[in-house]
Design a protein around this motif. Sequence first.
Motif, short mmCIF file in Angstrom:
data_model
loop_
_atom_site.label_atom_id
_atom_site.label_comp_id
_atom_site.label_asym_id
_atom_site.label_seq_id
_atom_site.Cartn_x
_atom_site.Cartn_y
_atom_site.Cartn_z
N ARG A 29 32.12 19.34 7.44
CA ARG A 29 32.93 19.43 8.64
C ARG A 29 32.20 18.81 9.84
O ARG A 29 30.96 18.77 9.88
N ASP B 261 34.38 23.99 2.76
CA ASP B 261 33.47 23.87 3.90
C ASP B 261 32.24 24.76 3.74
O ASP B 261 31.47 24.95 4.67
N ALA C 50 40.85 21.01 8.24
CA ALA C 50 40.57 19.63 8.61
C ALA C 50 41.81 18.80 8.29
O ALA C 50 42.56 19.13 7.36
#
Length: 274
Positions: free
Chosen positions: A268, A190, A148
């Motif tokens: 996410r 995540d 990310a």
Amino acid sequence: MSQSSYFTPKGGHPGQEQLLTGRAVFTDAYAVIPQGTMMDITTSHLPGWSGMRMWVIARPLTGFAETFSQYIVELQPGGGSNSPESDESAQSGIFVTHGCLELTIEGTSHALSEGCFAYLPAGSSWSLHNTSDTPASFHWIRKLWQPAPGLSKPVAFVRNEKDIAPNVMPDTEGRWATTRFMDPTDMAHDMHVTIVTFQPGGVIPFAETHVMEHGLYVLEGKAVYRLNQDWVEVEAGDFMWLRAFCPQACYAGGPGPFRYLLYKDVNRHMPLGL
């Protein structure tokens, strides 16, 4: 809680006198894989390992787990691997339920005992061996790490659950608590792996319905779990998979604590393309 209370499958094979009955359930919203299905005949093996066998209890599969895989690995004395992971994009979580292991991460050795959890970032160099004279068992959870903007990969760590103060859920009189291996404020992660504990009579008093996919392996105790529209009985050694948005609730039946190892995907954006 005694560290020896983590349920660990031993394999074997049922006798011919046994009836063909069981609690295994596979639906498009959830699955229950009971401990009684983890026999010798359902084990798998991996290249690059010695003295190991494993039960695959979750894997990416259309209509089943979509974000992760989970193995229960049995490792004989002297067994192990110098190159356990074949996918550079895969991060791993290791949770030891029985015995002792030696884990080496980027050249640094760690002794893992029952209750130890190790996080291994994607692309890290690690090896795992059973250097003791008795078999060892552990859960191995794998997920592709999703980058990310502005975030680096999480760092490796090793912790034992007995050294982590459980986070008690508000307004539950201490009957529902979560032991968190990952820092929930660290957006680099995540996936979260936790241990959830319900004291006898503890409940999830509403139907949780949310985007996280769940994998739940029962370490100890028993409960009645609400999955979608069904109530199912579960006990130590059972595994449950819950699809995103599958309604869930539970009632811990006692007489002792009900505890499970929980996986979920977090932090996410939702992918908008196939």
